[in-house]
Design a protein around this motif. Structure first.
Motif, mmCIF file in Angstrom:
data_model
loop_
_atom_site.group_PDB
_atom_site.id
_atom_site.type_symbol
_atom_site.label_atom_id
_atom_site.label_comp_id
_atom_site.label_asym_id
_atom_site.label_seq_id
_atom_site.Cartn_x
_atom_site.Cartn_y
_atom_site.Cartn_z
ATOM 1 N N ALA A 69 0.875 -1.285 -0.122
ATOM 2 C CA ALA A 69 -0.009 -0.098 0.157
ATOM 3 C C ALA A 69 0.833 1.241 -0.008
ATOM 4 C CB ALA A 69 -0.930 -0.021 1.240
ATOM 5 N N VAL A 70 2.151 0.994 0.562
ATOM 6 C CA VAL A 70 3.051 2.126 0.646
ATOM 7 C C VAL A 70 3.585 2.370 -0.785
ATOM 8 C CG1 VAL A 70 5.298 2.988 1.346
ATOM 9 C CG2 VAL A 70 3.801 2.011 2.957
ATOM 10 N N PHE A 91 1.891 1.734 -3.494
ATOM 11 C CA PHE A 91 0.560 2.406 -4.130
ATOM 12 C C PHE A 91 0.708 3.942 -4.031
ATOM 13 C CE2 PHE A 91 -3.877 4.062 -3.685
ATOM 14 C CZ PHE A 91 -4.141 3.846 -4.994
ATOM 15 N N HIS A 92 0.724 4.247 -2.654
ATOM 16 C CA HIS A 92 0.779 5.733 -2.247
ATOM 17 C C HIS A 92 1.626 6.358 -3.210
ATOM 18 C CE1 HIS A 92 0.422 9.164 0.263
ATOM 19 N NE2 HIS A 92 1.838 9.064 0.312
ATOM 20 N N PHE A 93 2.859 6.079 -3.340
ATOM 21 C CA PHE A 93 3.857 6.546 -4.051
ATOM 22 C C PHE A 93 3.706 6.441 -5.760
ATOM 23 C CE2 PHE A 93 5.863 6.744 -0.031
ATOM 24 C CZ PHE A 93 6.169 8.017 0.160
ATOM 25 N N GLY A 125 -4.078 -0.349 -7.282
ATOM 26 C CA GLY A 125 -4.584 -0.774 -6.324
ATOM 27 C C GLY A 125 -4.872 -2.166 -6.302
#
Length: 157
Positions: free
Chosen positions: A72-73, A75-77, A82
């Motif tokens: 998820a990290v 994905f955040h960057f 997702g």
């Protein structure tokens, strides 16, 4: 539940992985229902192999949550989609730690090869936009590799 149940569950997982990989190539998305099915079939697999509630099932659940949180990290960057993150978290529910590490290494190598091929293709076509990498293909192939291993590799360890 017995060996037949395990084979059926492996078959369902394999079909879901193939379907997700194809979908990711075609539309650059992986349907939530596919990732949900992968995750929801994992407890049936745990029961089929006789995994104890504590610590076995608890560790698998923690592993799935940990993998999901880690990616998820990414994905955040903007490094992964997702659907890819959800697929990895769901797949992690099925795999013991050592097998999961192998899958992550193979996935990374395949993902790098796919990225490189798409970058080269983009340069040859003189595309200005960065390619959208179907990382679900690398995840699916790595998962399928370990699914087939116990069936195809009959050599004693």
């Amino acid at each position: 539940m017995g060996d037949f149940s395990v084979l059926v569950l492996f078959g369902l997982l394999g079909l879901l992985l193939v379907s997700a990989g194809i979908e990711d190539v075609r539309i650059r998305e992986i349907a939530d229902w596919k990732n949900g099915a992968i995750a929801l079939l994992a407890p049936l697999f745990w029961l089929a192999i006789g995994l104890p509630l504590w610590p076995g099932m608890a560790l698998q659940l923690a592993l799935g949550i940990g993998v999901f949180a880690l990616f998820a990290v990414a994905f955040h960057f903007g490094m992964m989609g997702g659907g890819d993150v959800k697929m990895l978290g769901a797949l992690a529910l099925w795999l013991p730690f050592d097998v999961l590490m192998f899958v992550l290494i193979v996935m990374s190598l395949l993902g790098g090869a796919i990225t490189l091929a798409m970058l080269i293709e983009g340069k040859l076509r003189r595309c200005k936009n960065a390619p959208e990498i179907p990382y679900g293909v690398a995840i699916a192939l790595a998962g399928l590799m370990v699914l087939g291993e116990p069936i195809l590799n009959q050599f004693p360890r």
